[in-house]
Design a protein around this motif. Structure first.
Motif, PDB file in Angstrom:
ATOM      1  N   GLU A 156     -10.228 -10.797  -6.168  1.00  0.00           N
ATOM      2  CA  GLU A 156     -10.490 -11.697  -7.294  1.00  0.00           C
ATOM      3  C   GLU A 156     -11.742 -12.531  -7.027  1.00  0.00           C
ATOM      4  O   GLU A 156     -11.879 -13.154  -5.983  1.00  0.00           O
ATOM      5  CB  GLU A 156      -9.295 -12.629  -7.530  1.00  0.00           C
ATOM      6  N   LYS A 157     -12.638 -12.516  -8.007  1.00  0.00           N
ATOM      7  CA  LYS A 157     -13.868 -13.326  -7.935  1.00  0.00           C
ATOM      8  C   LYS A 157     -13.729 -14.503  -8.898  1.00  0.00           C
ATOM      9  O   LYS A 157     -12.851 -14.518  -9.752  1.00  0.00           O
ATOM     10  CB  LYS A 157     -15.076 -12.472  -8.332  1.00  0.00           C
ATOM     11  N   ASP A 158     -14.628 -15.457  -8.769  1.00  0.00           N
ATOM     12  CA  ASP A 158     -14.626 -16.593  -9.697  1.00  0.00           C
ATOM     13  C   ASP A 158     -14.740 -16.114 -11.138  1.00  0.00           C
ATOM     14  O   ASP A 158     -14.088 -16.664 -12.036  1.00  0.00           O
ATOM     15  CB  ASP A 158     -15.772 -17.564  -9.381  1.00  0.00           C
ATOM     16  N   SER A 159     -15.548 -15.089 -11.356  1.00  0.00           N
ATOM     17  CA  SER A 159     -15.716 -14.579 -12.725  1.00  0.00           C
ATOM     18  C   SER A 159     -14.409 -13.997 -13.261  1.00  0.00           C
ATOM     19  O   SER A 159     -14.107 -14.135 -14.450  1.00  0.00           O
ATOM     20  CB  SER A 159     -16.838 -13.541 -12.782  1.00  0.00           C
ATOM     21  N   ASP A 160     -13.605 -13.367 -12.395  1.00  0.00           N
ATOM     22  CA  ASP A 160     -12.301 -12.845 -12.818  1.00  0.00           C
ATOM     23  C   ASP A 160     -11.386 -14.000 -13.204  1.00  0.00           C
ATOM     24  O   ASP A 160     -10.680 -13.940 -14.214  1.00  0.00           O
ATOM     25  CB  ASP A 160     -11.643 -12.043 -11.691  1.00  0.00           C
ATOM     26  N   HIS A 161     -11.399 -15.036 -12.393  1.00  0.00           N
ATOM     27  CA  HIS A 161     -10.571 -16.205 -12.665  1.00  0.00           C
ATOM     28  C   HIS A 161     -10.967 -16.844 -14.005  1.00  0.00           C
ATOM     29  O   HIS A 161     -10.100 -17.239 -14.795  1.00  0.00           O
ATOM     30  CB  HIS A 161     -10.687 -17.217 -11.522  1.00  0.00           C
ATOM     31  N   GLN A 162     -12.252 -16.916 -14.275  1.00  0.00           N
ATOM     32  CA  GLN A 162     -12.729 -17.489 -15.537  1.00  0.00           C
ATOM     33  C   GLN A 162     -12.280 -16.638 -16.727  1.00  0.00           C
ATOM     34  O   GLN A 162     -11.927 -17.182 -17.783  1.00  0.00           O
ATOM     35  CB  GLN A 162     -14.254 -17.661 -15.525  1.00  0.00           C
ATOM     36  N   LEU A 163     -12.284 -15.318 -16.549  1.00  0.00           N
ATOM     37  CA  LEU A 163     -11.800 -14.439 -17.617  1.00  0.00           C
ATOM     38  C   LEU A 163     -10.314 -14.665 -17.877  1.00  0.00           C
ATOM     39  O   LEU A 163      -9.858 -14.621 -19.020  1.00  0.00           O
ATOM     40  CB  LEU A 163     -12.074 -12.974 -17.275  1.00  0.00           C
ATOM     41  N   SER A 164      -9.552 -14.910 -16.822  1.00  0.00           N
ATOM     42  CA  SER A 164      -8.123 -15.215 -16.991  1.00  0.00           C
ATOM     43  C   SER A 164      -7.943 -16.508 -17.775  1.00  0.00           C
ATOM     44  O   SER A 164      -7.101 -16.580 -18.679  1.00  0.00           O
ATOM     45  CB  SER A 164      -7.429 -15.314 -15.630  1.00  0.00           C
ATOM     46  N   CYS A 165      -8.726 -17.519 -17.431  1.00  0.00           N
ATOM     47  CA  CYS A 165      -8.643 -18.799 -18.153  1.00  0.00           C
ATOM     48  C   CYS A 165      -9.006 -18.615 -19.626  1.00  0.00           C
ATOM     49  O   CYS A 165      -8.353 -19.178 -20.508  1.00  0.00           O
ATOM     50  CB  CYS A 165      -9.558 -19.836 -17.502  1.00  0.00           C
ATOM     51  N   LYS A 166     -10.021 -17.813 -19.878  1.00  0.00           N
ATOM     52  CA  LYS A 166     -10.446 -17.550 -21.262  1.00  0.00           C
ATOM     53  C   LYS A 166      -9.345 -16.829 -22.040  1.00  0.00           C
ATOM     54  O   LYS A 166      -9.039 -17.185 -23.181  1.00  0.00           O
ATOM     55  CB  LYS A 166     -11.733 -16.716 -21.247  1.00  0.00           C
ATOM     56  N   TYR A 167      -8.725 -15.829 -21.411  1.00  0.00           N
ATOM     57  CA  TYR A 167      -7.658 -15.095 -22.090  1.00  0.00           C
ATOM     58  C   TYR A 167      -6.445 -16.005 -22.305  1.00  0.00           C
ATOM     59  O   TYR A 167      -5.811 -15.962 -23.373  1.00  0.00           O
ATOM     60  CB  TYR A 167      -7.256 -13.831 -21.313  1.00  0.00           C
ATOM     61  N   LEU A 168      -6.141 -16.843 -21.351  1.00  0.00           N
ATOM     62  CA  LEU A 168      -5.032 -17.768 -21.497  1.00  0.00           C
ATOM     63  C   LEU A 168      -5.251 -18.690 -22.700  1.00  0.00           C
ATOM     64  O   LEU A 168      -4.323 -18.936 -23.485  1.00  0.00           O
ATOM     65  CB  LEU A 168      -4.843 -18.592 -20.221  1.00  0.00           C
TER      66      LEU A 168
END
Length: 172
Positions: free
Chosen positions: A125-137
């Motif tokens: 998991e990269k920071d960009s993946d985490h940001q995508l999760s936050c966006k989808y949430l």
């Protein structure tokens, strides 16, 4: 028929009206689960059930949500796990993000509460993946999501992730 008979027996013998379904994928065979719903309705079961273990969202068609609600479904937990397609490929679990949004919206419209389960801490998991999760949430919340559960990755001994990352529990 056996499942519905068990629900009814527990209702009649012990006054149990609420059932938490712990099966990870109770809807994998959607036809089977819809038949259970039809029987619950036919027998006027009057029970409530909750799919609580983060089922695979794609196993529930949006068109079946009204039937689930009529049969007594009051809660569905789904597991997008990540908002990142790239990380989901690494995990080996594809997810249809649009379907997840449509399902949450249909549940909200039919008075079924929803939960989405996400994971954090995957070694890839990269920071960009985490940001995508936050966006989808955020998108899920706008669609009517009721709650979120966040789990820290904990590779099970012998799993591909455990072996690949040489997890060690020795103290230093």
């Amino acid at each position: 028929e056996e499942t519905v008979s068990e629900f009814l027996e527990l209702r009649d013998k012990f006054g149990v009206y609420d059932f938490q379904i712990e099966d990870l994928n109770p809807t994998v065979n959607e036809g089977r689960f819809l038949k259970i719903c039809e029987l619950l309705i036919e027998k006027k079961a009057g029970i409530r059930f909750y799919i609580v273990s983060g089922t695979k969202a794609e196993t529930i068609s949006v068109s079946s949500v009204p039937l689930l609600a009529k049969a007594g479904c009051r809660f569905i937990s789904i597991s997008p796990e990540s908002g990142s397609n790239e990380l989901m490929k690494e995990i080996g679990k594809p997810f249809d993000y649009e379907h997840g949004l449509d399902l949450v919206k249909a549940c909200r419209e039919n008075n079924i509460e929803t939960q989405a389960c996400f994971i954090v801490g995957h070694p890839q998991e990269k920071d960009s993946d985490h940001q995508l999760s936050c966006k989808y949430l955020r998108k899920l919340m706008k669609s009517g999501l009721g709650e979120v559960a966040v789990f820290i990755v904990n590779p099970l001994s012998g799993s591909k992730l455990y072996v690949k990352n040489s997890v060690s529990f020795t103290s230093e």
